[in-house]
Each structure stands twice: as structure tokens, then as C-alpha cells.
Design a protein around this motif. Structure first.
Motif, short mmCIF file in Angstrom:
data_model
loop_
_atom_site.label_atom_id
_atom_site.label_comp_id
_atom_site.label_asym_id
_atom_site.label_seq_id
_atom_site.Cartn_x
_atom_site.Cartn_y
_atom_site.Cartn_z
N ALA A 172 0.83 -1.20 0.00
CA ALA A 172 0.00 0.00 0.00
C ALA A 172 0.86 1.24 0.00
CB ALA A 172 -0.90 0.01 1.23
N VAL A 173 0.33 2.31 -0.61
CA VAL A 173 0.99 3.60 -0.43
C VAL A 173 0.36 4.25 0.79
CG1 VAL A 173 1.71 4.10 -2.78
CG2 VAL A 173 -0.60 4.71 -2.04
N ILE A 174 1.16 5.07 1.44
CA ILE A 174 0.68 5.74 2.65
C ILE A 174 0.38 7.18 2.29
CG2 ILE A 174 1.27 6.30 5.03
CD1 ILE A 174 3.41 4.01 4.81
N LEU A 175 -0.83 7.61 2.60
CA LEU A 175 -1.25 8.96 2.23
C LEU A 175 -1.51 9.79 3.46
CD1 LEU A 175 -3.87 7.79 -0.40
CD2 LEU A 175 -1.60 8.70 -0.93
N LEU A 176 -1.07 11.02 3.41
CA LEU A 176 -1.36 11.97 4.48
C LEU A 176 -2.03 13.17 3.82
CD1 LEU A 176 -1.12 13.03 7.39
CD2 LEU A 176 1.16 13.85 6.81
N ASN A 177 -3.26 13.43 4.19
CA ASN A 177 -4.06 14.48 3.56
C ASN A 177 -4.04 14.33 2.04
OD1 ASN A 177 -4.46 15.60 6.12
ND2 ASN A 177 -2.52 16.74 5.95
N GLY A 178 -4.14 13.10 1.61
CA GLY A 178 -4.21 12.83 0.18
C GLY A 178 -2.87 12.84 -0.53
N LYS A 179 -1.80 13.15 0.18
CA LYS A 179 -0.49 13.21 -0.46
C LYS A 179 0.33 11.99 -0.07
CE LYS A 179 3.41 16.10 -0.94
NZ LYS A 179 4.29 17.04 -0.28
N GLU A 180 1.01 11.43 -1.07
CA GLU A 180 1.79 10.22 -0.81
C GLU A 180 3.00 10.55 0.05
OE1 GLU A 180 2.54 7.87 -4.37
OE2 GLU A 180 4.42 7.22 -3.45
N ILE A 181 3.15 9.82 1.17
CA ILE A 181 4.33 10.06 2.00
C ILE A 181 5.20 8.83 2.15
CG2 ILE A 181 3.32 11.96 3.36
CD1 ILE A 181 2.93 9.81 5.63
N GLY A 182 4.72 7.70 1.63
CA GLY A 182 5.54 6.50 1.78
C GLY A 182 4.81 5.27 1.31
N ALA A 183 5.37 4.11 1.65
CA ALA A 183 4.77 2.85 1.25
C ALA A 183 5.02 1.80 2.31
CB ALA A 183 5.35 2.40 -0.08
N ILE A 184 4.16 0.78 2.29
CA ILE A 184 4.27 -0.30 3.27
C ILE A 184 3.85 -1.58 2.60
CG2 ILE A 184 1.92 0.17 4.12
CD1 ILE A 184 2.91 -0.74 6.90
N GLY A 185 4.40 -2.70 3.01
CA GLY A 185 3.95 -3.95 2.43
C GLY A 185 4.80 -5.14 2.81
N GLU A 186 4.31 -6.30 2.39
CA GLU A 186 5.10 -7.52 2.53
C GLU A 186 5.88 -7.67 1.24
OE1 GLU A 186 2.65 -10.91 3.59
OE2 GLU A 186 1.70 -9.69 5.16
N PHE A 187 7.16 -7.96 1.36
CA PHE A 187 8.01 -7.96 0.17
C PHE A 187 7.76 -9.18 -0.71
CE2 PHE A 187 10.26 -5.19 3.14
CZ PHE A 187 10.34 -4.06 2.33
N SER A 188 7.91 -8.91 -2.01
CA SER A 188 7.65 -9.97 -2.99
C SER A 188 8.82 -10.94 -3.05
CB SER A 188 7.45 -9.34 -4.37
OG SER A 188 8.64 -8.67 -4.74
N GLU A 189 8.54 -12.08 -3.67
CA GLU A 189 9.56 -13.11 -3.88
C GLU A 189 10.79 -12.51 -4.56
OE1 GLU A 189 10.74 -16.25 -3.16
OE2 GLU A 189 9.10 -15.82 -1.77
N SER A 190 10.54 -11.65 -5.56
CA SER A 190 11.67 -11.15 -6.35
C SER A 190 12.63 -10.34 -5.48
CB SER A 190 11.18 -10.32 -7.54
OG SER A 190 10.45 -9.21 -7.07
N VAL A 191 12.08 -9.57 -4.55
CA VAL A 191 12.94 -8.79 -3.65
C VAL A 191 13.69 -9.73 -2.71
CG1 VAL A 191 12.96 -7.14 -1.74
CG2 VAL A 191 11.55 -6.70 -3.75
N LEU A 192 12.96 -10.66 -2.10
CA LEU A 192 13.57 -11.58 -1.15
C LEU A 192 14.66 -12.41 -1.82
CD1 LEU A 192 10.41 -12.72 0.85
CD2 LEU A 192 12.07 -10.96 1.46
#
Lengths: 343, 681
Positions: free
Chosen positions: B535-555
Motif C-alpha cells: 500500500a501507499v501511505i497517504l497523508l491528507n491525500g499526499k503520498e508520504i511513503g509505502a508499506i507492504g510484505e516484500f515480494s519473492e523477487s525482492v527476497l
């Protein structure tokens, strides 16, 4: 009558057997009711039986029954004490709370030793009235070198192996670039320190391609070399303790004049000479000097009106000395077995 | 740089022991790093800073000791006997075509006999690691170490056309230096040539074609001055660093040229049996003018903070070779000796005074300016809260490199452009600046996991770097990565779990505390996250970051065999527009009434939709609403979940009665049932 007497004898034996087995207060009470219960106790049933026997035998039998009753009462009284005691002990046991069981700790976390060291340095200078400034790490050659009196042909560039982004852009090789940014945006007098990441193309047990410096800059009227010495003396004593002594050696930096290499008496041996200080009793800790007039000219200050001093120290170097770390790479491996020692 | 005590003592009369000498050197800025005791000599390892080429020889060091007042300098006697039957000009002429050579002195020594050097010379040279070659070459080296000037000796036979021409090399000109390596030159290089070809790479190394050989008879001694920047540039480009280039690029003494040539000639006559031809060829195109500096006594005290006696200043500068040419009430005018290339301003003289006075004799004072100490910025305050939240959650702070490989950046964000690339990286793994902290933080994360730490939790506060015009946009982020799963278990059975929701809670707490605002999460399908788990993290509608479980390709890329989740949030974007402001709000003194209800509902119903529906009802007195249990599995139909909600009702000014609360509660339940096809449990 004989039958009754035999029965009493039998009850007596049975009672003794049963009494032996009694452990809890509850069992004890059951036993009491069984023998002495007013409605259906064994003694009551014997007394009921008495009514049916011959008058002649009544006194004798009554006596025997009473003896049995007294025996039961007496035995129960004696046993009751023991059982009660046992019961109390049990109650106590049940209430036991073991305060020595391990506590429930939250998951372990902690700050990096370089952050801890940097904050320690910052705290000391802030307490002495310093501001903290920062500047870019991807920097133009001008800010990193030229403005500090290090043109492209200067041999001092050899001592700072530089990562280049382009011909005119570098990864800053020291935090001294921030001196220029600070001077270009502020008016003297000021006292500032400038911590940050710096980069040099070098990697071994005591060199990391990325490391941390804290730069210091004081500019004003009548700032002197003795002020520099006193400032560093105060700082090093706060950092390493009141017994720390300071030694200055003349040195050369293109952006300070006079320049000094600053040593502190070895914090391991106190100056006697040991493995850490290679027998000299001194540890090289930072470089410093009076701001070179050429730097003032480059930022538009009048070197006839203001003087100043600057210094630069390595955070890793100080952390290594403070914590007894001999391999700089440990800081960047971030092994939790290492990190957890500083929480 | 190594120096022998035995050799040094040829030029200084002193009673000092070697330890005291080392101390004096160190105090005067020529730091003795170590003292090596040899059988019949002592070797000093001296760190001579780049600005002091004058001290990179024995006479220079002797001068330093003498100036300290502890000894007397003894100059070698340089006397030459010329044989008037031959004239240098009959042998050779010199022409400077390129003015990056300021002066060229040549002498001719005829009829030398190449052989061994005298033992004493061999011994001295070897004591500082110079291998003896033959008497003529050794003499040039000896003079270099004695008085600091690099010389070169040519075999006269090989100078074509009897002419030495100092010129710039031609584009692509090939030249073989005497180490046997063929070098390709260009016009930025300065070449010593004859009429046909190059015979020496100026100031760096002689040519193979004209070097001294066993059968050399006539020698031309070169003693010249070359522009430091030119020598440095060529030496650096060719990676050819010699004792000679080391000195020329730091600045040689243009006035010593003749003396150095004479000294070499004198020794060649004495130890190689040569005859010195009369005439010194000396092409001096730009006569040296000594630098004149006015020293104001007041300035000395202003800079140093201590009153230094004028008599001390006079004596010291005189000892160092500075000429007092004039003086007034409050100033001295000095002429700077030619060997002190580092001194040309008043401040340089002040440094000389300070270092000879002794840095350690100065007092310690503090600046007399009053400035307020730093107070925390918004970013500092935010970072403090971020630290607290992450430490509380059991994360260790890491500091990873600001650089990574291109692949690292791309694995995390295939769309990334504008990477800041390093043109001369140490390795491919450090060839670009990270565009996300994940890119580099994954390295220590992976290392820890693979060392066997199956519950690694790391965070880093640092910058990311994205190209912006010539430079970079440097933005402060906080980034955290953790293994998903059980991280600890208490003996009472309680489990400490770290997963997506734990991380999400940290982000929510951070933004709530820093900003006093709620963040929103919007599902995204990024290749770095497991499908549907990012997910992207939004503050007052503005993107401030991201969060998630990492995909196989990253791992896989980082060689991690456990599930991991992480978040990255821009600190700069959170603090934009200021921080949370605290203002007291009176709280209700009337009792709360709570109601719980559990529903069986489709698993695909998003909790945020339930929240929205409840909020949209605008239920009076509903002050809190939360999820306290969520269950799927046994007893619940497949594709459904059981959710248990807690509702809190409270009034500001009265006690609520059960009846009215029940009605409100009922209304909510009905709405959830209707809107989501839920079933009350």
C-alpha cells in the motif's frame, strides 16, 4: 450383646483405618459426621441399638458405647489439629507467587553506536552555545574543494580519494563543504557544528567508503587560536573525562592557517604508552585551524574584519576509541549481536 | 618519508639525542610517526605535509632543528674545479620552448668512469631505501636527498643534434621511460627532447634512450624547474610517481638549481673521475622575485590571542631564512626565501611564528561571542518520536551505505529514473546512490537473517538521493524491515508477533504523534510487494511513503528465505506544514456505555468500508468504535470471517440510559447487516 460388643470393636478398627487416610479438612469433616453425626452417625446408630437390648446389659453396653464415643471424639480432636495444620500449609502453598520467574521483556531494540556518539558530540557543543547545520552530500566541486582553497591541481586532493558523479560534482569528501554553505547564508558571529555522512574511495579495517564527520566553525571578531585550543580542550574533557590532555601539532589543511592536528592523551593507558596509541601515549583525534583568509574571500567575508576557527572530527574514530572497537566495518555490518551491545 | 639520523647529522651540529630531535620535529609540524632503531643508525619516519617540500631533504630538516635554537646548521662545501679546456656550450645548448619550464640549468662532466659509489654513499642511500645503481646516478639521488632538488643525468652520446629542447609532447607521441614502459603522451605533458625525440619526461623520469650506461663517458647534468600543476597532472595520468615528481608537484626551489648542479658535478669529479667543463648553461626565462610580506604585530596577537614578543618573532623568522627588509613601529617587512613556497601572506608568517613558538605553549580560552545553542527543529522532533516508536516495537537502528547497485534500486522500484551514478565506484555494488533506503538496508537485514537471526528487525533514518539537475534531491526517510512471524514468546504463552499490521500500527502511531493526523492506506500493485499486500501511505491525500510484505523477487534478490515486511516514510513530507499542536479538550465525566457485537461477513469486505458506513451514520454519543477480534476457520463458513466490534457511547453532560444506547446500537447493527449482507452472531 456379644454381637454389639464385637460390632463396636469392628467400628473402632474401621475408624482407626479411616482416620489414617484422612488428609484434607473436607475428608475429616466427613469422617466426623460418619461417626458422630447426630442423625445418622455410627455412634447414634449404636445408641439406637442400645434401646433394643436387654436391660441387664444396658449399663455395661452403654459404658462401652460411651467409651467408643469418647475414643472417637478424642481421636478426632487430636487428628483435627494435624489436618488443620496440613490444610493451612496447603492454602499457603496455593497462594505462593514466585517473584523470581523471568520478567516479560519487550522485544529488544536500540540505537546505532554511531548515532549515540554523534548525539554525545552534538550535546556537548550545543551546551556550549553551538547551532547545528547540515548540507548536501552530493556536492559541487566548488563547495567541496575550490572554495576551500583546493583547486583541481592541488596535491591535497591526493589524500582524499574522491567519488565523482561528474567532472564537477562529487560525493563530499568531508563536511567542510557545509562551512561554505553556512558562511554564504549567515552573518557572523556564529558558532556552528555540521555533522553528516562523507565519502572517500577507500576500504579497509580502518577506512570505510562512507563514514561520518562533525565539522565545527566559529566566526566573529577577535576569534583566536587560543579560543580554538580552549574550545577543543573543553570538548575533549567533556567527551573523555577531566583527565584527558590535549596536544596540538602544526599541520596543513588548505582551508585553515595556522592548522593543527589535535591529539588526546591515550584514553586506554592515560599517556603511558600502549598498543592502542602504539606506544606514543597520544591518539590523533581531529584536525583544526584558523579559517584561511582565502576561504573568507571566497564567501565574501572581509578577512581583515573577522577571524574564525574550524575543526573536523571523525565520529567512527571517536566511537572506536570510546567503545574499544578496532574494525570500522562493524559499524556498517549492522550485526544485531554488535548493535545490541549499545542498547 | 624515511630519514636517517646518521645522514642528518652531517648537516647539523647538535648534542640532542634522537628522541629529542623527534620531539622537536613533531612539535614544529614535521610529525615523527615512528622511530626505527637500526644496527648503527636511527631511522625517522616523518609525515611531511604537502605544503612543505622544503623539508623533504636533509638540509631542510637541519634548518628546522637550527631554527628551534637547539643546533647549528652545517652546509656542505660546494666547490667546483672547472677545466677551462672544455666549454659546456661546445657540447650542448638548451632551448625552452614551453614556458611551463621556468628555468633550465645544465652542466657537462666529461670523461667519467661509471662504477660503484663510495661505500658511505651507498650506505646512506640504502638507509632510506634507495638502491645503489652506479656512481653517477647515485650522485643525482644523493643530491636530491641532501638539498631537495631532483636532478637528471643524460649520457651525452645520445643527445641528438647537441641540443636540449624543453617542449610540450605531441598528441600521441610515444616515449619509453627508463623503467622500460612505453608511454603515450599528449600536449599537456612536458618533454625534454633533443632535435629528434624525447629524452626525458620532464620532472618525472628519464628516457631509456639516454640513460647512463656502463660505458657512459660524458654526462649532462640537468637541474631544472617545472610548473607543479603540469608535473602533477602528467604523473597522475600516467600513474607514475617518483621521488622527483613528488617534489616538483609540491614546488621546488627555483633558486637552488645552480648550486644543486654544482654539487652533483663536484661529486662526479670526486667519485666518478670526471672533468667538469667550464660554463654553466642557465636558461632562466622568468627571474625569481622574492615574495615580500608585511607582518603587523597587532595581527599576530589578534589571530593567536597571545602577545608574542617582537624579539622572538625576529629571531625565529631570521632562523628560518626570512629576510627582514624593513620595519616600522608596528610592522616588519619580510622577504620570503625561495624554498618556502608555502609562505606568501601575512597569515603564513603568523603560522610560522605560532609553530616555532610551540602550539602547546598557548593558553586555552573560549570565544567571547555569545550565541544561543541549537534548539530542536521540526525534523529533530519528528525523528525523536520515530525513534521512540521503533525502539518500543523492538527495532534496531542500522546505518547502511548510501550507495548500492543499480539492480538494488531497480528491484525495489523498476520505474526509477534519475539515479545518481558514481563515475568511479569501488564496485558495482556501490555504483549508484540509493533511491530508497530499502535498497541498502536490505544488505544488513539479509546478513543478519543468514547469520541465523530469524527475528531481525532493523530501521534506518537517512537520506535517499535522486538526480536533480547537476546535483541531487536529498530527502530524509525512515525505513524499517522485519521478518514476518513470531519474534518472541513469554513463558505464559503470550506471543510477540511482527507482521504487516504491526508495522502499519507503527506508521499510524508516528503520524498521529508527529502530525496529529490519520494516515490512509491505498492498495498498490508494485513489484516489490507481494500481490495485494502493498500500500501507499497517504497523508491528507499526499503520498508520504509505502508499506507492504516484500515480494519473492525482492527476497530472492537479497537472498532471504523468510517472509519480510517493511515500510518507508518521508520524514520531510510528514513535517511539511508544521507539527501536531496540543490543545486541551475537557473530557466527559459521565460514564461510558459499551456494546459489543460480532458478525459473520464476507472476507472480501474491507474494514475501511465498515468504518466508513459506521461513520456515515453520524450516531450521536458514539465516541469510539474498534475491532477487537477477527476470526476465520472452524465454525465459520469458508470465504467468511467473524468480526467482533466494540462500540463506546458517552455523553458530555448526562448519563445515558440503557434503552437509548440499545436503540443506537441496534441502528448500527442493522446498517452493517443491510450494507454488507452480514449475519449477527
Amino acid at each position: 450383646m456379644k454381637q454389639v460388643l464385637e460390632k463396636i470393636e469392628e467400628y473402632k478398627k474401621q475408624f482407626e483405618e479411616e482416620l489414617k487416610k484422612v488428609e484434607s479438612l473436607k475428608a475429616f469433616e466427613e469422617l466426623r459426621v460418619k461417626y458422630l453425626g447426630r442423625k445418622a452417625g455410627i455412634v447414634k446408630s449404636l445408641l439406637d441399638l442400645l434401646r433394643t437390648v436387654d436391660r441387664d446389659f444396658k449399663p455395661k453396653l452403654g459404658q462401652e458405647i460411651n467409651k467408643f464415643k469418647v475414643f472417637v471424639e478424642q481421636s478426632l480432636k487430636e487428628a483435627g489439629e494435624t489436618v488443620k495444620k496440613k490444610q493451612q500449609e496447603l492454602e499457603e502453598k496455593k497462594k505462593f507467587f514466585d517473584i523470581t520467574l523471568p520478567g516479560f521483556k519487550s522485544l529488544e531494540g536500540g540505537r546505532h553506536p554511531l548515532t549515540i556518539t554523534r548525539q554525545l558530540i552534538e550535546e556537548i557543543f550545543v551546551s556550549m552555545g553551538y547551532d547545528i547545520a547540515s548540507g548536501p552530500e552530493v556536492e559541487s566541486d566548488w563547495y567541496n574543494f575550490e572554495a576551500l582553497g583546493i583547486p583541481k591541481t592541488h596535491p591535497a586532493r591526493d589524500t582524499q580519494d574522491t567519488f565523482y558523479i561528474s567532472e564537477d560534482v562529487v560525493l563530499r569528501t568531508h563536511t567542510s563543504n557545509v562551512q561554505i554553505h553556512v558562511m554564504k547564508t549567515r552573518k557572523p558571529p556564529f558558532k556552528v557544528i555540521m555533522p553528516g555522512r562523507v565519502y572517500r574511495k577507500d576500504a579497509d579495517i580502518t577506512h570505510s567508503p562512507m563514514f561520518h564527520q562533525v565539522e565545527g566553525l566559529v566566526v566573529g571578531e577577535n576569534i583566536t587560536f587560543q579560543d580554538l585550543k580552549g574550545t577543543l580542550d573543553t570538548f575533549l574533557k567533556k567527551l573523555f573525562g577531566e583527565n584527558a590532555r590535549l596536544r596540538l601539532r602544526p599541520s596543513f589543511f588548505p582551508f585553515t592557517e595556522p592548522s593543527a592536528e589535535v591529539d588526546v592523551s591515550c584514553i586506554m593507558c592515560g599517556g603511558e604508552g600502549c598498543r592502542v596509541c602504539k606506544g606514543s601515549g597520544w591518539l590523533e583525534i581531529l584536525g583544526a585551524g584558523m579559517v584561511d583568509p582565502v576561504v573568507f574571500e571566497n564567501v565574501g567575508y572581509d578577512p581583515e574584519k573577522v577571524t574564525g576557527f574550524a575543526f573536523g572530527l571523525g565520529v567512527e574514530r571517536i566511537a572506536m576509541l570510546k567503545y574499544g572497537i578496532s574494525d570500522i566495518r562493524l559499524f556498517f555490518d549492522n550485526d544485531i549481536r554488535f548493535l545490541k551491545q549499545f542498547r | 618519508m624515511e630519514f636517517s639520523l646518521k645522514w642528518l647529522k652531517r648537516y647539523v651540529k647538535t648534542d640532542l639525542g634522537h628522541e629529542k630531535i623527534a620531539e622537536i620535529f613533531t612539535e614544529q609540524g614535521l610529525t615523527v610517526d615512528s622511530i626505527i632503531e637500526k644496527e648503527n643508525d636511527i631511522i625517522f619516519e616523518i609525515d611531511i605535509t604537502t605544503n612543505r617540500p622544503d623539508a623533504m631533504n636533509y638540509l631542510g630538516l637541519a634548518r628546522e632543528i637550527a631554527a628551534s635554537g637547539y643546533g647549528e646548521i652545517v652546509y656542505p662545501e660546494v666547490t667546483v674545479e672547472e677545466n677551462t679546456s672544455c666549454k659546456a656550450s661546445d657540447f650542448v645548448s638548451v632551448e625552452i620552448e614551453d614556458t611551463r619550464c621556468k628555468r633550465y640549468v645544465a652542466r657537462v662532466v666529461k670523461g667519467v668512469k661509471i662504477g660503484h659509489s663510495p661505500d658511505w654513499m651507498v650506505e646512506l642511500l640504502e638507509s632510506v631505501g634507495i638502491r645503489s645503481i652506479n656512481n653517477v646516478v647515485d650522485i643525482t639521488n644523493f643530491v636530491l636527498w641532501e638539498m631537495g632538488h631532483p636532478l637528471h643525468a643524460f649520457d651525452y652520446r645520445f643527445i641528438e643534434g647537441k641540443k636540449i629542447i624543453v617542449r610540450s609532447a605531441r598528441e600521441g607521441e610515444k616515449f619509453t621511460t627508463l623503467d622500460g614502459v612505453e608511454r603515450v603522451l599528449n600536449p599537456s605533458d612536458l618533454l625534454i627532447a633533443d632535435t629528434k625525440r624525447g629524452i626525458a619526461l620532464a620532472g618525472i623520469m628519464g628516457g631509456e634512450n639516454s640513460e647512463i650506461r656502463e660505458d657512459t663517458q660524458d654526462v649532462v647534468i640537468e637541474s631544472a624547474y617545472f610548473d607543479p600543476a603540469t608535473i602533477r597532472k602528467t604523473s597522475k595520468r600516467l600513474a607514475l610517481h617518483t621521488d622527483s615528481s613528488y617534489r616538483f608537484e609540491r614546488g621546488a626551489d627555483i633558486e637552488i638549481l645552480k648550486k644543486a648542479a654544482d654539487r652533483a658535478a663536484q661529486l662526479m669529479v670526486e667519485y666518478a673521475g670526471g672533468t667538469l667543463c667550464s660554463e654553466t648553461i642557465d636558461v632562466y626565462i622568468e627571474k625569481f622575485e622574492p615574495v615580500k610580506v608585511r607582518l603587523h604585530l597587532e595581527k599576530v596577537n589578534n589571530v593567536l590571542g597571545k602577545k608574542i614578543e617582537p624579539s622572538f618573532i625576529k629571531k625565529t623568522l631570521n632562523n628560518l631564512g626570512f629576510d627582514l627588509i624593513d620595519e616600522g613601529d608596528n610592522y616588519f617587512d619580510y622577504s620570503v626565501p625561495s624554498y618556502r613556497v608555502d609562505v606568501w601572506r601575512e597569515i603564513d608568517l603568523i603560522e610560522e611564528i605560532a609553530r616555532m613558538y610551540g602550539y602547546n605553549r598557548f593558553d586555552s580560552t573560549l570565544p567571547l561571542i555569545v550565541t544561543p545553542g541549537k534548539t530542536k527543529t521540526d525534523r529533530d522532533k519528528a525523528i525523536e518520536i520515530i525513534n521512540e516508536e521503533l525502539l518500543k516495537a523492538g527495532f534496531f537502528e542500522a546505518i547502511s551505505y548510501s550507495f548500492c547497485s543499480k539492480k538494488d534500486n531497480l528491484v525495489l522500484n523498476p520505474a526509477i529514473k534519475d539515479m545518481v551514478e558514481i563515475s568511479n565506484p569501488l564496485s558495482e555494488n556501490m555504483s549508484v546512490m540509493r533511491t530508497t533506503i530499502f535498497a541498502s538496508l536490505f544488505y544488513p537485514f539479509s546478513k543478519n537473517v543468514n547469520y541465523g537471526n530469524r527475528n531481525t528487525r532493523l530501521f534506518e533514518i537517512g537520506k535517499t538521493y535522486v538526480k536533480k539537475e547537476e546535483l541531487a534531491k536529498e530527502e530524509h526517510f525512515v525505513s524499517a524491515i522485519a521478518v514476518c512471524g513470531e519474534h518472541g514468546k513469554y513463558w505464559d504463552g503470550t506471543v510477540q508477533k511482527v507482521d504487516f499490521y504491526r508495522l502499519k500500527g507503527i506508521v499510524e502511531a508516528i503520524v498521529e504523534r508527529v502530525k496529529g493526523a490519520k494516515v490512509e492506506f491505498e492498495s498498490v500493485d508494485w513489484p516489490c510487494f507481494k500481490k495485494g499486500h502493498g500500500a501507499v501511505i497517504l497523508l491528507n491525500g499526499k503520498e508520504i511513503g509505502a508499506i507492504g510484505e516484500f515480494s519473492e523477487s525482492v527476497l530472492r534478490h537479497y537472498e532471504i528465505d523468510l517472509p519480510a515486511a517493511g515500510f518507508e516514510v518521508s520524514i520531510d513530507r510528514i513535517i511539511e506544514g508544521g507539527l501536531k499542536e496540543f490543545k486541551y479538550k475537557p473530557f466527559s465525566l459521565f460514564p461510558k456505555v459499551e456494546r459489543d457485537s460480532a458478525f459473520i461477513i464476507d472476507k472480501t469486505v474491507k474494514f475501511s468500508d465498515i468504518e466508513k458506513v459506521v461513520q456515515s451514520l453520524n450516531i450521536p454519543f458514539l465516541v469510539d468504535f474498534s475491532l477487537f477480534d477477527r476470526y476465520e476457520g472452524k465454525g465459520i463458513p469458508e470465504g467468511k470471517v467473524s468480526i467482533a466490534l466494540n462500540f463506546v457511547f458517552q455523553s458530555k453532560d448526562r448519563t445515558l440510559n440503557s434503552e437509548e444506547v440499545n436503540q443506537l446500537h441496534e441502528k448500527i447493527i442493522k446498517e452493517i447487516i443491510v450494507k454488507f449482507g452480514a449475519e449477527l452472531r
